[in-house]
Design a protein around this motif. Structure first.
Motif, mmCIF file in Angstrom:
data_model
loop_
_atom_site.group_PDB
_atom_site.id
_atom_site.type_symbol
_atom_site.label_atom_id
_atom_site.label_comp_id
_atom_site.label_asym_id
_atom_site.label_seq_id
_atom_site.Cartn_x
_atom_site.Cartn_y
_atom_site.Cartn_z
ATOM 1 N N ALA A 44 38.321 28.753 35.406
ATOM 2 C CA ALA A 44 38.309 28.080 36.703
ATOM 3 C C ALA A 44 37.782 29.013 37.794
ATOM 4 O O ALA A 44 36.982 28.603 38.647
ATOM 5 C CB ALA A 44 39.714 27.597 37.049
ATOM 6 N N VAL A 45 38.219 30.262 37.765
ATOM 7 C CA VAL A 45 37.737 31.236 38.744
ATOM 8 C C VAL A 45 36.221 31.416 38.607
ATOM 9 O O VAL A 45 35.484 31.421 39.600
ATOM 10 C CB VAL A 45 38.457 32.587 38.562
ATOM 11 C CG1 VAL A 45 37.826 33.649 39.459
ATOM 12 C CG2 VAL A 45 39.942 32.442 38.876
ATOM 13 N N ALA A 46 35.744 31.547 37.379
ATOM 14 C CA ALA A 46 34.313 31.723 37.152
ATOM 15 C C ALA A 46 33.520 30.504 37.615
ATOM 16 O O ALA A 46 32.444 30.635 38.215
ATOM 17 C CB ALA A 46 34.054 31.979 35.661
ATOM 18 N N ALA A 47 34.053 29.309 37.367
ATOM 19 C CA ALA A 47 33.362 28.085 37.770
ATOM 20 C C ALA A 47 33.250 27.994 39.282
ATOM 21 O O ALA A 47 32.197 27.626 39.833
ATOM 22 C CB ALA A 47 34.099 26.868 37.209
ATOM 23 N N VAL A 48 34.327 28.340 39.989
ATOM 24 C CA VAL A 48 34.311 28.281 41.451
ATOM 25 C C VAL A 48 33.380 29.352 42.013
ATOM 26 O O VAL A 48 32.671 29.110 42.997
ATOM 27 C CB VAL A 48 35.745 28.434 42.005
ATOM 28 C CG1 VAL A 48 35.719 28.586 43.528
ATOM 29 C CG2 VAL A 48 36.597 27.230 41.612
ATOM 30 N N ARG A 49 33.339 30.530 41.402
ATOM 31 C CA ARG A 49 32.463 31.606 41.877
ATOM 32 C C ARG A 49 30.998 31.189 41.855
ATOM 33 O O ARG A 49 30.233 31.533 42.773
ATOM 34 C CB ARG A 49 32.636 32.855 41.014
ATOM 35 C CG ARG A 49 33.884 33.648 41.279
ATOM 36 C CD ARG A 49 33.871 34.968 40.515
ATOM 37 N NE ARG A 49 32.879 35.903 41.043
ATOM 38 C CZ ARG A 49 32.620 37.101 40.530
ATOM 39 N NH1 ARG A 49 33.283 37.494 39.442
ATOM 40 N NH2 ARG A 49 31.727 37.887 41.061
ATOM 41 N N ARG A 50 30.602 30.445 40.831
ATOM 42 C CA ARG A 50 29.181 30.108 40.712
ATOM 43 C C ARG A 50 28.842 28.742 41.322
ATOM 44 O O ARG A 50 27.672 28.345 41.350
ATOM 45 C CB ARG A 50 28.745 30.130 39.255
ATOM 46 C CG ARG A 50 29.442 29.139 38.352
ATOM 47 C CD ARG A 50 28.886 29.172 36.935
ATOM 48 N NE ARG A 50 29.587 28.239 36.062
ATOM 49 C CZ ARG A 50 30.595 28.558 35.273
ATOM 50 N NH1 ARG A 50 31.013 29.827 35.209
ATOM 51 N NH2 ARG A 50 31.192 27.649 34.531
ATOM 52 N N ALA A 51 29.851 28.026 41.824
ATOM 53 C CA ALA A 51 29.618 26.669 42.332
ATOM 54 C C ALA A 51 28.847 26.680 43.650
ATOM 55 O O ALA A 51 29.068 27.536 44.507
ATOM 56 C CB ALA A 51 30.952 25.957 42.525
ATOM 57 N N LEU A 94 44.439 31.207 41.634
ATOM 58 C CA LEU A 94 42.987 31.047 41.497
ATOM 59 C C LEU A 94 42.274 31.712 42.670
ATOM 60 O O LEU A 94 41.296 32.450 42.491
ATOM 61 C CB LEU A 94 42.635 29.566 41.418
ATOM 62 C CG LEU A 94 41.177 29.189 41.123
ATOM 63 C CD1 LEU A 94 41.115 27.803 40.474
ATOM 64 C CD2 LEU A 94 40.329 29.167 42.388
ATOM 65 N N CYS A 95 42.768 31.464 43.888
ATOM 66 C CA CYS A 95 42.120 32.033 45.073
ATOM 67 C C CYS A 95 42.274 33.548 45.129
ATOM 68 O O CYS A 95 41.340 34.263 45.512
ATOM 69 C CB CYS A 95 42.705 31.392 46.334
ATOM 70 S SG CYS A 95 42.299 29.637 46.510
ATOM 71 N N ALA A 96 43.455 34.034 44.740
ATOM 72 C CA ALA A 96 43.671 35.481 44.732
ATOM 73 C C ALA A 96 42.742 36.163 43.732
ATOM 74 O O ALA A 96 42.145 37.212 44.023
ATOM 75 C CB ALA A 96 45.128 35.783 44.401
ATOM 76 N N ALA A 97 42.608 35.578 42.553
ATOM 77 C CA ALA A 97 41.712 36.140 41.539
ATOM 78 C C ALA A 97 40.263 36.086 42.008
ATOM 79 O O ALA A 97 39.483 37.022 41.770
ATOM 80 C CB ALA A 97 41.877 35.385 40.219
ATOM 81 N N LEU A 98 39.905 35.010 42.688
ATOM 82 C CA LEU A 98 38.544 34.875 43.213
ATOM 83 C C LEU A 98 38.247 35.987 44.215
ATOM 84 O O LEU A 98 37.176 36.608 44.185
ATOM 85 C CB LEU A 98 38.391 33.509 43.875
ATOM 86 C CG LEU A 98 37.020 33.163 44.449
ATOM 87 C CD1 LEU A 98 35.981 33.072 43.340
ATOM 88 C CD2 LEU A 98 37.092 31.837 45.213
ATOM 89 N N ALA A 99 39.209 36.268 45.096
ATOM 90 C CA ALA A 99 39.024 37.314 46.098
ATOM 91 C C ALA A 99 38.931 38.694 45.452
ATOM 92 O O ALA A 99 38.119 39.528 45.852
ATOM 93 C CB ALA A 99 40.175 37.278 47.098
ATOM 94 N N LEU A 100 39.739 38.932 44.427
ATOM 95 C CA LEU A 100 39.734 40.230 43.751
ATOM 96 C C LEU A 100 38.433 40.479 43.001
ATOM 97 O O LEU A 100 37.924 41.603 42.944
ATOM 98 C CB LEU A 100 40.915 40.319 42.787
ATOM 99 C CG LEU A 100 42.294 40.491 43.428
ATOM 100 C CD1 LEU A 100 43.380 40.328 42.377
ATOM 101 C CD2 LEU A 100 42.392 41.849 44.103
ATOM 102 N N ARG A 101 37.892 39.430 42.413
ATOM 103 C CA ARG A 101 36.686 39.594 41.602
ATOM 104 C C ARG A 101 35.404 39.530 42.423
ATOM 105 O O ARG A 101 34.319 39.811 41.910
ATOM 106 C CB ARG A 101 36.682 38.530 40.502
ATOM 107 C CG ARG A 101 37.833 38.743 39.530
ATOM 108 C CD ARG A 101 38.000 37.630 38.548
ATOM 109 N NE ARG A 101 39.265 37.778 37.825
ATOM 110 C CZ ARG A 101 39.716 36.916 36.940
ATOM 111 N NH1 ARG A 101 39.009 35.838 36.653
ATOM 112 N NH2 ARG A 101 40.871 37.116 36.345
ATOM 113 N N ASP A 102 35.548 39.123 43.662
ATOM 114 C CA ASP A 102 34.389 39.056 44.547
ATOM 115 C C ASP A 102 34.823 39.584 45.914
ATOM 116 O O ASP A 102 35.106 38.823 46.830
ATOM 117 C CB ASP A 102 33.902 37.609 44.659
ATOM 118 C CG ASP A 102 32.546 37.511 45.334
ATOM 119 O OD1 ASP A 102 32.095 38.521 45.897
ATOM 120 O OD2 ASP A 102 31.957 36.420 45.307
ATOM 121 N N PRO A 103 34.917 40.921 46.067
ATOM 122 C CA PRO A 103 35.483 41.531 47.278
ATOM 123 C C PRO A 103 34.798 41.101 48.576
ATOM 124 O O PRO A 103 35.418 41.114 49.634
ATOM 125 C CB PRO A 103 35.306 43.033 47.030
ATOM 126 C CG PRO A 103 35.261 43.164 45.543
ATOM 127 C CD PRO A 103 34.554 41.928 45.068
#
Length: 294
Positions: free
Chosen positions: A138-145, A268-277
């Motif tokens: 889910a994190v990966a999908a949102v990152r590339r959306a 999900l949002c926390a992981a998104l922020a961590l993986r994309d500073p």
């Protein structure tokens, strides 16, 4: 009457079938227009139970007053009374009832404790239910959306709205569409670069399923936030964030499930922020001059 409707929603077959049998037994001596209404009721009770008098009249080919007369002829005080009995037979009225563990004389302290326990149980179940692999997907999908659209009906709409706020603050192009008709149009304009987050505790909400199906048909990645595996929504989704929890539907279970859903979206949002500073910086700039919203 034990089948699945066009949205993949399975009615509570035994109770509904038994109730329809009682209706059939009371429909032996009806006027022609009333018989048309009852025939429609017996063939498609879910339509009758979720439609207006005018909609039922149009589909049955009779006048609106005939719908009311037919309802009374089979033993109800009117069309509203008929719809209420359909809802009871389906079990949908249970959602609005207090939990069975509480008696009429329950103290305020007991009510509060029951609510707290329901929330705590839901959060405890979350860590064992949600798939970490699915959360990563889910994190990966949102990152590339290119864009993310969140949708939920009824109480689930608040969870969808929270997802929109959090993701938008992280620089994700995000929208929430509260009404079903607009959401259906928006879904059909999506493509493989888009993501839809569909929230439904039961995984069987008809309007949410219709929106999810339209999104999936358009090629968007569908993320389901729901309570159970093996439901129409979780089966349809590309990624299912299943939070577990107590059996549904009940009011307290739904409240507890919303807490769990909010937590998994927060993760999900926390992981998104961590993986994309870079997104943290965007979030800081986005809220630089906002008043205190904590």
């Amino acid at each position: 009457m034990d089948g699945v409707d066009s949205n993949g929603v399975t009615p509570r077959g035994d109770a509904l079938a038994k109730w329809l049998g009682s209706v059939r037994a009371r429909s032996g001596d009806l006027a022609a227009s009333e018989a048309k209404v009852v025939t429609l009721l017996l063939s498609d009770p879910l339509f009758v139970g979720t439609s207006t008098t005018a909609q039922v009249a149009a589909r049955a080919g009779v006048s609106a007053p005939s719908v009311v007369r037919a309802s009374r002829a089979i033993g109800f005080d009117g069309f509203t009374g008929l719809k209420l009995q359909i809802a009871r037979a389906r079990g949908t009225t249970e959602f609005f009832a207090p939990p069975a563990a509480l008696t009429d004389g329950a103290s305020t302290a007991a009510v509060l404790e029951t609510s707290v326990r329901a929330g705590a149980d839901a959060l405890t179940a979350l860590s064992g239910a949600v798939s970490l692999a699915a959360l990563d997907e889910a994190v990966a999908a949102v990152r590339r959306a290119e864009q993310v659209i969140a949708f939920g009906a009824g109480p689930s709409a608040t969870v969808a709205a929270d997802a929109v706020f959090r993701l938008r603050a992280l620089g994700v192009r995000t929208a929430g569409i509260p009404d079903h008709e607009s959401a259906m149009i928006a879904m059909r304009l999506l493509d493989v670069h888009d993501v839809v987050i569909a929230v439904s505790s039961t995984g069987r909400t008809a309007s949410t399923l219709a929106v999810a199906d339209a999104a999936s048909s358009a090629g968007a990645t569908l993320i389901a936030v729901t309570n159970l595996y093996k439901t129409p929504l979780s089966d349809l989704a590309d990624i299912a964030l299943v939070v577990g929890g107590v059996p549904l539907p009940t009011q307290m279970a739904a409240a507890g499930s919303r807490l769990a859903q909010l937590v998994v979206l927060d993760a999900l949002c926390a992981a998104l922020a961590l993986r994309d500073p870079d997104r943290v910086g965007r979030a800081e700039r986005a809220g630089i001059d906002l008043p205190d919203i904590s």
